[in-house]
Every structure is written in structure tokens, then in C-alpha cells.
Write a protein that holds these residues in place. Structure first.
Motif, PDB file in Angstrom:
ATOM      1  N   GLY B 344      26.172  49.603  52.007  1.00  0.00           N
ATOM      2  CA  GLY B 344      25.649  50.819  51.374  1.00  0.00           C
ATOM      3  C   GLY B 344      25.442  51.839  52.597  1.00  0.00           C
ATOM      4  N   LEU B 345      24.027  52.533  52.263  1.00  0.00           N
ATOM      5  CA  LEU B 345      23.837  53.689  52.953  1.00  0.00           C
ATOM      6  C   LEU B 345      22.612  53.380  53.852  1.00  0.00           C
ATOM      7  CD1 LEU B 345      23.265  56.265  50.071  1.00  0.00           C
ATOM      8  CD2 LEU B 345      25.022  55.948  51.494  1.00  0.00           C
ATOM      9  N   TYR B 346      22.539  51.948  54.014  1.00  0.00           N
ATOM     10  CA  TYR B 346      21.261  51.385  54.660  1.00  0.00           C
ATOM     11  C   TYR B 346      21.337  50.721  56.148  1.00  0.00           C
ATOM     12  CZ  TYR B 346      20.147  52.012  49.834  1.00  0.00           C
ATOM     13  OH  TYR B 346      19.988  52.507  48.647  1.00  0.00           O
ATOM     14  N   THR B 347      20.821  50.615  57.109  1.00  0.00           N
ATOM     15  CA  THR B 347      20.741  50.127  58.187  1.00  0.00           C
ATOM     16  C   THR B 347      20.698  48.647  58.180  1.00  0.00           C
ATOM     17  OG1 THR B 347      18.319  50.603  58.727  1.00  0.00           O
ATOM     18  CG2 THR B 347      19.895  52.275  59.508  1.00  0.00           C
ATOM     19  N   THR B 348      20.566  47.966  57.151  1.00  0.00           N
ATOM     20  CA  THR B 348      20.373  46.765  56.996  1.00  0.00           C
ATOM     21  C   THR B 348      20.911  45.899  58.012  1.00  0.00           C
ATOM     22  OG1 THR B 348      20.575  46.954  54.556  1.00  0.00           O
ATOM     23  CG2 THR B 348      20.361  44.571  55.525  1.00  0.00           C
ATOM     24  N   PRO B 349      20.566  45.058  59.048  1.00  0.00           N
ATOM     25  CA  PRO B 349      20.973  44.546  60.267  1.00  0.00           C
ATOM     26  C   PRO B 349      21.841  43.241  59.995  1.00  0.00           C
ATOM     27  CG  PRO B 349      18.647  44.059  60.358  1.00  0.00           C
ATOM     28  CD  PRO B 349      18.928  44.988  59.024  1.00  0.00           C
ATOM     29  N   ALA B 350      21.523  42.596  58.875  1.00  0.00           N
ATOM     30  CA  ALA B 350      22.493  41.405  58.636  1.00  0.00           C
ATOM     31  C   ALA B 350      22.970  41.430  57.287  1.00  0.00           C
ATOM     32  CB  ALA B 350      21.633  40.226  58.788  1.00  0.00           C
ATOM     33  N   VAL B 351      24.285  41.410  57.017  1.00  0.00           N
ATOM     34  CA  VAL B 351      24.729  41.317  55.604  1.00  0.00           C
ATOM     35  C   VAL B 351      25.907  40.124  55.638  1.00  0.00           C
ATOM     36  CG1 VAL B 351      26.137  42.427  53.775  1.00  0.00           C
ATOM     37  CG2 VAL B 351      24.548  43.675  55.312  1.00  0.00           C
ATOM     38  N   HIS B 352      25.789  39.375  54.666  1.00  0.00           N
ATOM     39  CA  HIS B 352      26.623  38.229  54.516  1.00  0.00           C
ATOM     40  C   HIS B 352      26.979  38.061  53.050  1.00  0.00           C
ATOM     41  CE1 HIS B 352      28.505  34.122  54.028  1.00  0.00           C
ATOM     42  NE2 HIS B 352      29.080  34.387  54.920  1.00  0.00           N
ATOM     43  N   VAL B 353      28.440  38.163  52.619  1.00  0.00           N
ATOM     44  CA  VAL B 353      28.901  38.005  51.365  1.00  0.00           C
ATOM     45  C   VAL B 353      29.930  36.919  51.275  1.00  0.00           C
ATOM     46  CG1 VAL B 353      30.607  39.922  51.796  1.00  0.00           C
ATOM     47  CG2 VAL B 353      30.190  39.391  49.455  1.00  0.00           C
ATOM     48  N   ASP B 354      30.094  36.156  50.259  1.00  0.00           N
ATOM     49  CA  ASP B 354      30.811  35.180  49.809  1.00  0.00           C
ATOM     50  C   ASP B 354      31.361  35.339  48.510  1.00  0.00           C
ATOM     51  OD1 ASP B 354      30.943  32.038  50.745  1.00  0.00           O
ATOM     52  OD2 ASP B 354      31.142  32.380  48.568  1.00  0.00           O
ATOM     53  N   VAL B 355      32.636  35.054  48.297  1.00  0.00           N
ATOM     54  CA  VAL B 355      33.328  35.403  47.007  1.00  0.00           C
ATOM     55  C   VAL B 355      34.198  34.201  46.851  1.00  0.00           C
ATOM     56  CG1 VAL B 355      34.841  37.030  45.829  1.00  0.00           C
ATOM     57  CG2 VAL B 355      33.122  37.848  47.307  1.00  0.00           C
ATOM     58  N   THR B 356      34.163  33.807  45.508  1.00  0.00           N
ATOM     59  CA  THR B 356      35.301  33.113  45.066  1.00  0.00           C
ATOM     60  C   THR B 356      35.997  33.412  43.989  1.00  0.00           C
ATOM     61  OG1 THR B 356      33.920  31.170  45.682  1.00  0.00           O
ATOM     62  CG2 THR B 356      35.671  30.686  44.081  1.00  0.00           C
ATOM     63  N   GLY B 357      37.290  33.674  44.012  1.00  0.00           N
ATOM     64  CA  GLY B 357      38.101  34.123  43.101  1.00  0.00           C
ATOM     65  C   GLY B 357      38.678  33.099  42.007  1.00  0.00           C
ATOM     66  N   VAL B 358      38.614  33.282  40.566  1.00  0.00           N
ATOM     67  CA  VAL B 358      38.819  31.958  39.839  1.00  0.00           C
ATOM     68  C   VAL B 358      39.801  32.681  38.647  1.00  0.00           C
ATOM     69  CG1 VAL B 358      36.653  30.702  40.225  1.00  0.00           C
ATOM     70  CG2 VAL B 358      36.789  32.616  38.444  1.00  0.00           C
ATOM     71  N   PHE B 359      40.691  31.894  38.221  1.00  0.00           N
ATOM     72  CA  PHE B 359      41.424  31.943  37.084  1.00  0.00           C
ATOM     73  C   PHE B 359      40.771  31.424  35.882  1.00  0.00           C
ATOM     74  CE2 PHE B 359      45.198  31.429  39.974  1.00  0.00           C
ATOM     75  CZ  PHE B 359      45.556  32.764  40.015  1.00  0.00           C
ATOM     76  N   THR B 360      40.929  32.258  34.680  1.00  0.00           N
ATOM     77  CA  THR B 360      40.402  31.867  33.324  1.00  0.00           C
ATOM     78  C   THR B 360      41.413  32.192  32.432  1.00  0.00           C
ATOM     79  OG1 THR B 360      39.568  34.029  32.958  1.00  0.00           O
ATOM     80  CG2 THR B 360      37.900  32.204  33.973  1.00  0.00           C
ATOM     81  N   ASN B 361      41.323  31.713  31.198  1.00  0.00           N
ATOM     82  CA  ASN B 361      42.363  32.075  29.912  1.00  0.00           C
ATOM     83  C   ASN B 361      41.823  33.392  29.507  1.00  0.00           C
ATOM     84  OD1 ASN B 361      41.951  28.660  29.927  1.00  0.00           O
ATOM     85  ND2 ASN B 361      43.988  29.603  29.796  1.00  0.00           N
ATOM     86  N   THR B 362      41.911  34.549  30.414  1.00  0.00           N
ATOM     87  CA  THR B 362      41.749  35.831  29.802  1.00  0.00           C
ATOM     88  C   THR B 362      42.682  36.586  30.441  1.00  0.00           C
ATOM     89  OG1 THR B 362      40.177  36.044  31.661  1.00  0.00           O
ATOM     90  CG2 THR B 362      39.059  35.137  29.747  1.00  0.00           C
ATOM     91  N   THR B 363      42.618  38.095  29.892  1.00  0.00           N
ATOM     92  CA  THR B 363      43.601  38.799  30.383  1.00  0.00           C
ATOM     93  C   THR B 363      43.498  39.149  31.752  1.00  0.00           C
ATOM     94  OG1 THR B 363      43.621  40.032  28.419  1.00  0.00           O
ATOM     95  CG2 THR B 363      44.339  41.338  30.183  1.00  0.00           C
ATOM     96  N   PRO B 364      44.373  39.126  32.556  1.00  0.00           N
ATOM     97  CA  PRO B 364      44.336  39.427  34.016  1.00  0.00           C
ATOM     98  C   PRO B 364      43.312  40.727  34.575  1.00  0.00           C
ATOM     99  CG  PRO B 364      46.612  38.964  33.571  1.00  0.00           C
ATOM    100  CD  PRO B 364      45.829  39.199  32.169  1.00  0.00           C
ATOM    101  N   VAL B 365      42.644  40.491  35.375  1.00  0.00           N
ATOM    102  CA  VAL B 365      41.728  41.585  35.814  1.00  0.00           C
ATOM    103  C   VAL B 365      42.094  42.106  37.268  1.00  0.00           C
ATOM    104  CG1 VAL B 365      39.181  42.099  36.688  1.00  0.00           C
ATOM    105  CG2 VAL B 365      39.897  40.247  34.976  1.00  0.00           C
ATOM    106  N   ASP B 366      42.086  43.472  37.341  1.00  0.00           N
ATOM    107  CA  ASP B 366      42.629  44.153  38.580  1.00  0.00           C
ATOM    108  C   ASP B 366      41.621  45.619  38.885  1.00  0.00           C
ATOM    109  OD1 ASP B 366      43.968  44.969  40.672  1.00  0.00           O
ATOM    110  OD2 ASP B 366      45.770  44.249  39.726  1.00  0.00           O
ATOM    111  N   ALA B 367      42.113  46.709  39.546  1.00  0.00           N
ATOM    112  CA  ALA B 367      41.634  47.518  39.766  1.00  0.00           C
ATOM    113  C   ALA B 367      41.050  48.490  38.404  1.00  0.00           C
ATOM    114  CB  ALA B 367      41.896  48.249  40.723  1.00  0.00           C
ATOM    115  N   LEU B 368      39.732  48.904  38.376  1.00  0.00           N
ATOM    116  CA  LEU B 368      39.398  49.675  37.241  1.00  0.00           C
ATOM    117  C   LEU B 368      38.527  50.680  37.707  1.00  0.00           C
ATOM    118  CD1 LEU B 368      39.389  50.795  34.271  1.00  0.00           C
ATOM    119  CD2 LEU B 368      37.090  48.901  34.029  1.00  0.00           C
TER     120      LEU B 368
END
Lengths: 271, 790
Positions: B344-368
Motif C-alpha cells: 500500500g502507501l505505507y513504509t511497513t518493513p516486512a510483508v508476506h503474502v501466501d495465496v492458494t488458487g482453488v477450483f470449485t464448481n462455479t463460473t470461472p473467475v478472472d479480472a473484474l
């Protein structure tokens, strides 16, 4: 969004329309409930009988202390009628909050009542005002009191060979309709009408149960009159004993709560 | 002069407002057939058999094709355009995405067969006669359920329904920072799934010309060249030069028309099979079920503060619901367009992000609209506000003290974040100060305190969002290294006609943004011609050299810069011609207001005269080619980084739970502004879209995978009467690395506004004991939260 093919009739009179009625035919007035259902292929009648242009069904007139409204009178005509506003303001208010301007300029009171959507606005006002629904069929005509008209989800006392021709609304001293609209459909999540005539108060709901209903519990609790405390006590009983609708937008608990809130608002308006 | 910065009325609006736009569905080719798709009514089912006998025999039916027919013909699956490999280094799992499902359907609306008939009505009737024998399987719908033990599996070759996982940042440093923080704010919530709702449903027409062995695909797309590339190279194996893709006027997309869809392949392939044009137009119901959806994250976030309120660490763990298949750009949205913005706009000195992408029985998801950045902004801005509420700090002050100091990217270097990006230029405090002044912050807080003291049931709340986003995607080499399977440059051809009129061929594609006006302003300013002397051509692979399309607010920063580059070449060549005609040295000339003038003299020659000389080269510089036309390709040096400060004021009716937005102030910095009216329109639309997410919109599936909010009876879009009159303003921090100094303005409102609204409601209800609310803030949800708190 393409309906199944159908025959189309445009009778010139009510009698002609009754002759055309059959199990496979549907009456078309404003078309704002029927046509979307047909486009989604949820309804596929073999024939439509378009009564929208039968002139004898479109009027609002005073008839000995009663307001007589022809079945194909539009919501907009009812909402803007001084006669309706002066004598049955709950009905005018209900008409004024149906859908949007396009819907109000095409949709008709007869069509809405016959369709009996559980979230439609008119039924609450019709019940609270003690209206009668005049119908005609192949065996002649009859008049159905509002209390006997709404039976269940999309089900009324109307026989398959009958057409609504008129709605007769007795003049009330005071009446009001208030609603909590669904933000997408603008149908009533909860709608409440209250009317007082000759000292008696009637309260009715739409959107709350499978069919619009008079709330006898609230009415009975109003014996103390329309003081602020009296209204609060009566409104607290709203929808007691009713099997209440629940959906993603409004579950049972929230809907019951809204019924209480809107009962209070409607009663406060006529106090 | 000075056409840049003027609110020129949009030249395209005359035809749009008078109903004269030419959309794909307006195109009626002779001898056309009409397609209807047979779609799965089940979220998850095996296909035992598809019987087309009755449909094929129905009135007016020309042909019926199934998934088996396509398989037999060697038609490939729909490709994915971005590869995100596992943290372990294993390759992304990329299961087949068949154009028509042959053996299994994986979401309601998955196409199974296509019926071609003489009329739309006959096609719709016959589609109902196709009998599909389904064996219904258990469905998995929620992101959090997809990896559960025993969850239904969508693909045999994708264990745990997980095609990739991903991380960014320094995990050890972040964990350590949080462990030693004086205060940690934790939230866990869903960023709900949205449905795009472009006003024009998708439409595609395939037209095979046997005489030339040539295909034309008309499609309501945001990037026709990319569709052509994907379809010819990966799906149908057609020679690219034998395929023309045309996207005429396009009625909105919000991202949903970036992607390559099955119907584009089907109409093209079917037209070849039957030798006639094939037209398919989505119904609104099909749009709800098959346009790629957006968002749908489940996230847990921890933000650590020291005793003085300085941010010390941010840890984010997200499960992203991808729907049933990998849509064209699906893998990059919850990763590179999301995790990289979490500083973001901040000086936060330590950032970590962990993402898992998963399939489900729903309409495909993409950029909106916003695509990853609204999700990132919500994580940060919701959490920062929560930290302020929890620690009793003023939310504006807490933000200010953590802001990155101002830098212009020229005198001061760009700012390097902990999560890969280097911001171009920014002055975040200035935007917030301007917003605070506009809203009258001190008076508002006084009014709020008064209302609380009076206990009069008026629950007023003030909410903030100070956001940054990344636009102008992107340096091709950078995104290539991050898994993009395409370059992300833009092209522009600028053709000066003999009379001095200008035709521009741009690879950007307007689907409502007003390129025909904004780009014409850029050209009018650059060449000193009138706006009415410029015509903008886009959306046709036959006339435009190449194009990467319009998304990510990239059109002006990238597409506009390509135009500038071509204009520079025109001016350079024009100067040679002018110098020859003026009998002066090139270096003695200056170009201004449409003329070359010999410096310090009144000798000049107009742009139009030079243009004429270029095409009637009787008296022409020796060795110079005739003509005055250049094509340029521009690959940006960096992303651009718009930012801003939004403040919402709400009032909550505790009795019904209804939230009313009383005021909304947006101070955005999108760099230099070419057309302020168009930018304001984008900001208004974007804020409305974001308020829609905060209060109204939600794709709701039941446990069996049926879309409950599949029509406008249930899916709530914001309406004019739900909104206040927006108060918008700007600061201007030019982008240092493109010649126009522009950053992009199409998505700021959508990115900035959801947390501002939710924060305002939390601020209103905090004294009642309400501590969290999940979007959308429906009346029932707000009422229940108040009940539970009190």
C-alpha cells in the motif's frame, strides 16, 4: 430469453375474452409478470388473450361510497388518482411504489391481483381496505371479498374460466401502505397496510408469508386505540403464528422484525 | 491551444445516445444462422450420453454439434495466458478447458452442445430437445471447502483442486515482526464474488469465406488481436493471417470481455462446417452464468503495530476461488495483481503474502474492474482502520504517520516496496490532506460526538481508504519473467493524409472509455490539428497493426504513449520536409501550433502543407521516402501507480440495518489529466461500482452449485438513488516515465471505495459493540450484527 411460440388473441370485449379462455390460454394485460416468465420459459401457454385494450375495463369512478376500479387500470392511473388518494390512500401509495415508472405505466391492478405474487404491493392494501374483487366467467359474475381471495403462493379464488373485471374499494377514514423494498426487484420484502373505517382498524401484510394476510393478532391488540403505546404493543405481535418466508436477503427472524417495524410505521401514519 | 486538460465533449456520444452505435449484435450478415447453446443445469456431473437426434430433426435446424464432434475434429481447449507455478517449483496444473464439455460438466452453464438454426427462435426450441444423460456428482462451491478432506475433485490430474500456490515477501521477517509487535490486528473474511454485468451481453459472429479460405470473427471483446492469437494458435490451429477479428462498438466489459470464450471458437469453427455465418448472442441469464466472475477471496490478515502506532509487519493468507477452469488471465489476478500491492502507501518493513488458487464448481473467475487491487486495498485499508479503532487512534493520523514520504521519481528515486514493485511517484499525504479539508473532518467528528452524546439513534460513521494501484501493465520482460505468456506493449499507427487530416490506428480498444475523444485530444495537441481532423480506428485486426487491448487502466499510459511515439516520428520527418521547403536548416526550425517556423523569423510552413508535400513530392528532400505515416510499438519502462484518499460518511438505521451513504469525497491522483470530464465519469462509475460491492452486490451459490442470484430480481446493482452526489477532486503527481505523465483512471473508484464504506459503517457501530462486518453490508447483516453486539 425467447418464449415458446404461442397464439395471440385480442378480443374486443370481456365476453369475447371469456369465450377464448381455456386451460392452455393465459390472459395478458400489462404483461409485466407473465412475459418475463415466458421469456425464461418458466411459463409456456399455447395462447395469450390480450385484454389490455378493452376500453370497458379501464376506469376509476365513485359508486355510492365505494371506489370502483376497472381491472386494466394501470398502477400509474391509480397512484395519480385524486379519488383513490382521498378515499383509499393505502391503495394509491401501494400503486406508487410498484416497480419503476415503466412498470407502473404498463402493469394493471387486475393483472397483479390475479397473479398473486406473495411480494406484490396491492394485496396488503386490498385486504386492509376490505375491497371486493368482481369477476365474470362463463356462468356469470360474482364478487369475492379480499379476505377470501388470496389463498397461497400465486393462487387465488379465481376460477380458471373467470376474469377480474373490477375492484371495489370502500372509502376508509384513513389508510396507509409502507414497504421495505428488495433493493434489486423492488418487490416488498415486507409491506404493511393499515386502514381505519368507522372506528375499526384493519392491518394486512404482503411479502411476509406465502400469501398476503390480515393480521388478526395485531388488529385484536389494537382495542386500546392508536396511542403510541397501543401501536407499539400491537405492532410487537406482527406476524405471530404465521409461517414466514425466508430467503438469502431476509431470513425469518429479520423478516419478522421488519413486520413489527413496518406495522408500527403504518399504524403511526393513520393514528 | 491547450486541448490537453480540456473537458471536450465525447465525440462518440452522438452515435451512442441516438442509438446509432454499431454493436456486434447489430451486424446482420446475409444467409446467417443462429446458435443456441445447450448448457449444463448441474454444477458437477459426468456426461454419459448426448442425444441430438430430435434436435437435429427439428424445424429449421441446420446442424447440431457436441463435445465429441469437436474432439473428433481436433479442436483444442481454451488456453490460459498466465503461468503461476507452485511455491515448490512444480509447474502450474493446467487441466483441459474444453470448448464443449464431452465427458464432464463442472459448473452450471458449462456448454455441452451447440444448435444452429435458421432463426434464434428455432435454435432455442431445438436446444431444449437435446437430451443429455447426466450422472450428477457432489459439488464443491466455497473456496474454503475446495481443499477439505474428501472434497469433490474437479479434475483427476489436479490434486486437492489446487492448480497453484504462491508467495511473496519475507516470511521469517514478517513472522518475527508480528511476534514482537505491541499490537496485532487480525481479520478474517470473504471478499465476495461479483458478477460483471456489462450492459451489452456478449455476442459473436463467425463468417467463413470459402472462396478466400478466410475467416472473420465479430466479437464483443476488449482485445481482438489477443483473441485472434489465442484462437488461431492454441484452439483451432488456423493460419493467423487468414483470420480477421473485429470488435466494433462494445457496450462495457469491466474486464469480462478480455478473455477468450468458448462461443468465439464455436461460431468460427461452425461457420466453416456449414459454410454459412453463425451468430450467437448471450441472453442476460447466460451472461450471469458464463461471463467470468470477479473477486471471491477468503483471507486472513495480521497487521502488527509498535507502541507508537508504526506498522511493523503485515501477513496475508488468501484462498482464491478460480471457479471451474483457468480463465485466460485467472492465475495472475490473485497473485501478481494482488500480492504486489499489499504494501500500500505505507513504509511497513516486512510483508508476506501466501495465496492458494482453488477450483470449485462455479463460473470461472478472472479480472473484474480493479482485478486484484481492490482485493489488496480491502485487505490493507480495512485492517488499518480496524487497528485505529482497536487502539483508539485517529484513522487519518494513523495512516499519515505510516505514509511513504513524497517522491517525484525524478529528483527522488522511485520507492522500492517489500513486494517486488517500485512505485513511480507519489505524494500520499497531499491527497489525504485535501480530502480531509474537503469533507470538513473536524466538524464531522464534532457532529458525530454530539449525536452519540444525544443518543438520538443517529449512527454516523466516517470511513477512510487511502489506496495505491498499479496500472499501465507493463514492461513485457518483467511480466514475462512473472509468468505472462504475452507481451504487454501497445501499438499505434498514425497516418497523416495528404490534406493534413490524421487517422490513428490504435491497439487499445474502447468499450466505453471515450478513446475517440481522449486520443484525438492527444493527437490534436501533438500535431497542432483540430480534434475534428483526427479519426481514431480501433477494434479490427485487419486495419490495426497489433494490439494488446484495454484493461488495467492501460490505454492512455501505454496506448497513448505509442501514439506519441508515432507522432514524434512524424514530426521528425515533417521537419526534414519543412526544412527543405523553407530552405532552412532542420535545427533552425521549431514546431508549434501546427507550423514549422524558422526560429526568430516569420518564415513558416503549416503542417497541412508539409503533409501535401509528402504525398506530392515534386520538391522533396533527396533520398527521403514519400508519405507521412508511422507505426510504433511502446513497451513501458514500469507500471504506473495512481493513488488517492477516499472518505465516506454514512448513517446507519439501527432499526432496519439500512446504510445510507451521506457523503463521499474522493481525491485521486491519476497523474496528468487529458480530459477532466471523462476522468470524472470514470471516477463516478468506479465509486458506484465499489459501493455496489460494499453494500449490494453478491454472487450467491447454494450448496449444490446453483447460482441463486442469477437475475436482476436478486442480484443487486447500485442505483442512482442509493448514492450521494460524489465530491471529487485531484492532486497531480505526473508519471515520470511516460511522455504524457499519465497514470490511468479507469479503476481507482472501484479499488478505493469498498473499504471506505465498510470502515464508515464500522465506525458508526463501534460504540454499539459491532467489531466486524462482511461485504456486502446488507440490511439483514447489519441488523444482526447490532443485535448480537447489544
Amino acid at each position: 430469453m425467447i418464449p415458446v411460440a404461442f397464439d395471440y388473441h385480442r378480443p374486443a370485449s370481456v365476453d369475447e375474452a371469456i369465450e377464448l379462455l381455456s386451460d392452455d390460454a393465459k390472459l395478458l394485460a400489462g404483461g409485466h409478470s407473465l412475459l418475463p416468465a415466458m421469456k425464461l420459459r418458466l411459463s409456456s401457454p399455447g395462447a395469450l388473450i390480450d385484454i389490455g385494450r378493452i376500453a370497458e375495463l379501464n376506469y376509476i369512478r365513485e359508486d355510492g361510497g365505494t371506489i370502483a376500479i376497472g381491472a386494466t387500470t394501470t398502477h400509474q392511473q391509480i397512484a395519480s388518482s385524486d379519488l383513490v388518494s382521498a378515499n383509499a390512500s393505502a391503495l394509491a401509495q401501494a400503486a406508487s411504489v410498484i416497480g419503476d415508472p415503466q412498470v407502473r405505466n404498463k402493469g394493471t391492478i387486475g393483472g397483479s391481483l390475479a397473479h398473486a405474487d406473495p411480494a406484490a404491493d396491492y394485496p396488503a392494501a386490498i385486504l386492509a381496505l376490505g375491497a371486493e374483487i368482481v369477476v365474470r366467467g362463463s356462468d356469470g359474475g360474482r364478487s369475492i371479498p379480499a379476505d377470501e381471495f388470496f389463498i397461497d403462493l400465486f393462487l387465488t379464488a379465481l376460477a380458471p374460466d373467470e376474469i377480474i373485471t373490477e375492484v371495489r374499494v370502500p372509502a376508509a377514514d384513513k389508510s396507509a401502505y409502507v414497504k421495505f423494498p428488495h433493493p434489486a426487484s423492488r418487490f416488498a420484502v415486507v409491506g404493511c397496510a393499515a386502514a381505519s373505517a368507522g372506528g375499526a382498524v384493519k392491518v394486512a401484510f404482503t411479502g411476509v408469508a406465502n400469501a398476503a394476510f390480515r393480521d388478526s393478532g395485531v388488529e385484536a391488540a389494537l382495542s386500546g386505540g392508536l396511542s403510541e403505546e397501543g401501536i407499539a404493543a400491537a405492532a410487537a405481535r406482527a406476524a405471530d403464528g404465521q409461517e414466514v418466508l425466508a430467503d438469502h436477503f431476509a431470513g425469518e427472524e429479520y423478516r419478522r422484525h421488519l413486520a413489527k417495524v413496518f406495522a408500527r410505521k403504518a399504524l403511526a401514519t393513520i393514528a | 491551444m491547450g486541448v490537453i486538460g480540456q473537458s471536450i465533449k465525447r465525440v462518440e456520444d452522438q452515435r451512442f445516445i441516438t442509438g446509432k452505435g454499431r454493436y456486434t449484435d447489430d451486424i446482420a450478415l446475409p444467409n446467417s444462422t443462429f446458435a443456441a447453446l445447450v448448457r449444463s443445469p448441474h454444477a458437477h456431473a459426468a456426461i454419459n450420453n448426448v442425444d441430438t437426434t430430435a434436435a437435429a430433426a427439428a424445424d429449421g435446424v441446420v446442424a447440431v454439434f457436441t463435445g465429441a464432434d469437436l474432439e473428433a475434429a481436433g479442436v483444442g481447449g481454451l488456453p490460459c495466458g498466465w503461468q503461476v507455478d507452485f511455491k515448490s517449483g512444480d509447474t502450474m496444473k493446467e487441466p483441459a478447458h474444453p470448448v464443449l464439455a464431452a465427458t464432464k460438466v463442472r459448473h452450471v452453464g458449462d456448454p455441452v452442445a451447440i444448435v444452429l438454426a435458421e432463426s434464434r427462435e428455432q435454435a432455442a426450441d431445438a436446444a431444449e430437445l437435446v437430451v443429455v444423460d447426466y450422472e450428477v456428482l457432489d459439488a464443491v462451491v466455497a473456496a474454503t471447502q475446495a481443499t477439505a478432506e474428501g472434497a469433490p475433485q474437479l479434475f483427476d490430474d489436479v490434486p486437492n483442486n489446487t492448480p497453484f500456490d504462491w508467495e511473496l515477501g519475507d516470511q521469517a521477517a514478517t513472522d518475527a515482526a508480528l511476534a514482537s509487535a505491541a499490537h496485532v490486528t487480525t481479520l478474517e473474511y470473504d471478499n465476495q464474488r461479483l458478477i460483471p454485468n456489462a450492459i451489452e451481453p456478449r455476442c459473436a459472429i463467425g463468417d467463413y469465406d470459402g472462396a478466400r479460405d478466410h475467416y472473420t470473427l465479430y466479437t464483443s471483446s476488449q482485445n481482438p488481436h489477443v483473441i485472434r492469437l489465442l484462437m488461431t494458435a492454441f484452439v483451432l490451429g488456423l493460419p493467423e493471417h487468414k483470420v480477421r477479428v473485429v470488435s466494433p462498438d462494445v457496450g462495457g466489459g469491466f474486464g469480462s470481455k478480455i478473455f477468450h470464450y468458448a462461443e468465439e471458437v464455436l461460431v468460427t469453427w461452425c461457420s466453416r462446417q456449414i459454410g454459412r455465418p453463425v451468430k450467437w448472442t448471450a441472453s442476460r441469464s447466460e451472461a450471469f452464468l458464463t461471463d467470468a466472475h470477479g473477486r471471491d477471496h477468503h483471507t486472513r490478515v495480521d497487521l502488527g503495530l509498535d507502541a507508537d502506532g508504526n506498522f511493523v509487519g503485515l501477513r496475508v493468507k488468501t484462498v482464491a476461488n478460480l471457479g471451474a477452469y483457468l480463465s485466460t488471465f485467472a492465475p495472475c489476478v490473485p497473485t501478481y495483481l494482488y500480492g504486489t500491492l499489499l504494501q500500500g502507501l505505507y513504509t511497513t518493513p516486512a510483508v508476506h503474502v501466501d495465496v492458494t488458487g482453488v477450483f470449485t464448481n462455479t463460473t470461472p473467475v478472472d479480472a473484474l474492474r480493479g482485478a486484484g487491487r481492490p482485493e489488496a486495498t480491502y485487505v490493507l485499508e480495512r485492517t488499518v482502520e480496524q487497528a485505529a479503532l482497536e487502539t483508539g487512534r485517529d484513522p487519518a493520523q494513523l495512516r499519515s504517520q505510516n505514509f511513504i514520504p513524497a517522491f517525484d521519481g525524478v529528483e527522488q528515486e522511485g520507492y522500492q516496496t517489500q513486494v517486488a514493485l517500485q512505485y513511480d511517484s507519489g505524494n500520499y499525504g497531499a491527497a489525504l490532506e485535501k480530502a480531509l479539508a474537503a469533507i470538513g473532518y473536524d466538524e464531522l467528528r464534532a457532529e458525530q460526538a454530539q449525536a452519540r452524546a444525544a443518543g438520538n439513534g443517529r449512527h454516523i460513521g466516517i470511513g477512510f481508504s487511502t489506496y495505491i494501484e498499479a496500472c499501465g501493465i507493463a514492461p513485457s520482460a518483467v511480466v514475462g519473467a512473472l509468468g505472462a505468456r504475452a507481451g504487454l506493449f501497445e501499438s499505434a499507427g498514425v497516418r497523416v493524409q495528404p490534406t493534413g487530416k490524421v487517422t490513428v490506428f490504435t491497439g487499445s480498444h474502447s468499450h466505453g472509455q471515450g478513446h475517440e475523444t481522449t486520443f484525438a485530444q492527444v493527437v490534436a495537441d501533438g500535431l497542432g490539428v483540430g480534434i475534428e481532423d483526427v479519426d481514431i480506428i480501433h477494434g479490427d485486426t485487419e486495419s490495426v497493426p497489433f494490439g494488446m487491448g484495454t484493461y488495467g487502466s492501460r490505454s492512455l499510459a501505454v496506448g497513448g504513449t505509442a501514439i506519441v511515439k508515432s507522432m514524434d516520428k512524424i514530426k521528425e520527418k515533417g521537419a526534414k520536409i519543412a526544412a527543405h521547403l523553407l530552405e532552412a536548416a532542420e535545427e533552425d526550425l521549431e514546431f508549434a501550433e501546427g507550423s514549422w517556423t524558422v526560429k526568430g523569423t516569420d518564415q513558416s510552413i503549416a503542417f497541412g502543407e508539409v503533409a501535401l508535400a509528402a504525398y506530392v513530392p515534386h520538391n522533396f528532400p533527396e533520398g527521403l521516402e514519400p508519405g507521412l505515416e508511422f507505426t510504433s510499438f511502446y513497451d513501458p519502462a514500469n507500471f504506473t501507480f495512481p493513488f488517492g484518499a477516499h472518505i465516506a460518511v454514512v448513517e446507519v438505521d439501527a432499526e432496519t440495518g439500512v446504510v445510507a451513504v451521506r457523503r463521499y469525497v474522493a481525491v485521486d491522483d491519476v497523474g496528468n489529466i487529458v480530459n477532466p470530464m471523462i476522468v470524472e465519469g470514470q471516477v463516478h462509475g468506479g465509486i458506484t461500482h465499489g459501493i455496489g460491492q460494499a453494500l449490494f452486490e453478491e454472487a450467491v451459490y447454494d450448496d449444490s452449485g446453483q447460482l441463486i442470484s442469477g437475475s436482476y430480481m436478486d442480484y443487486v446493482l447500485p442505483r442512482a438513488d442509493d448514492l450521494p452526489s460524489f465530491e471529487t477532486d485531484h492532486t497531480v503527481t505526473p508519471c515520470p516515465h511516460n511522455p504524457l505523465g499519465v497514470k490511468g483512471a479507469g479503476e481507482t473508484g472501484t479499488i478505493g471505495s469498498p473499504p471506505a464504506i465498510v470502515n464508515a459503517v464500522l465506525d458508526a457501530l463501534w460504540p454499539l459493540g459491532v467489531r466486524d462486518l462482511a461485504m456486502p453490508l446488507t440490511p439483514q447483516k447489519v441488523w444482526q450484527a447490532i443485535q448480537q453486539a447489544s
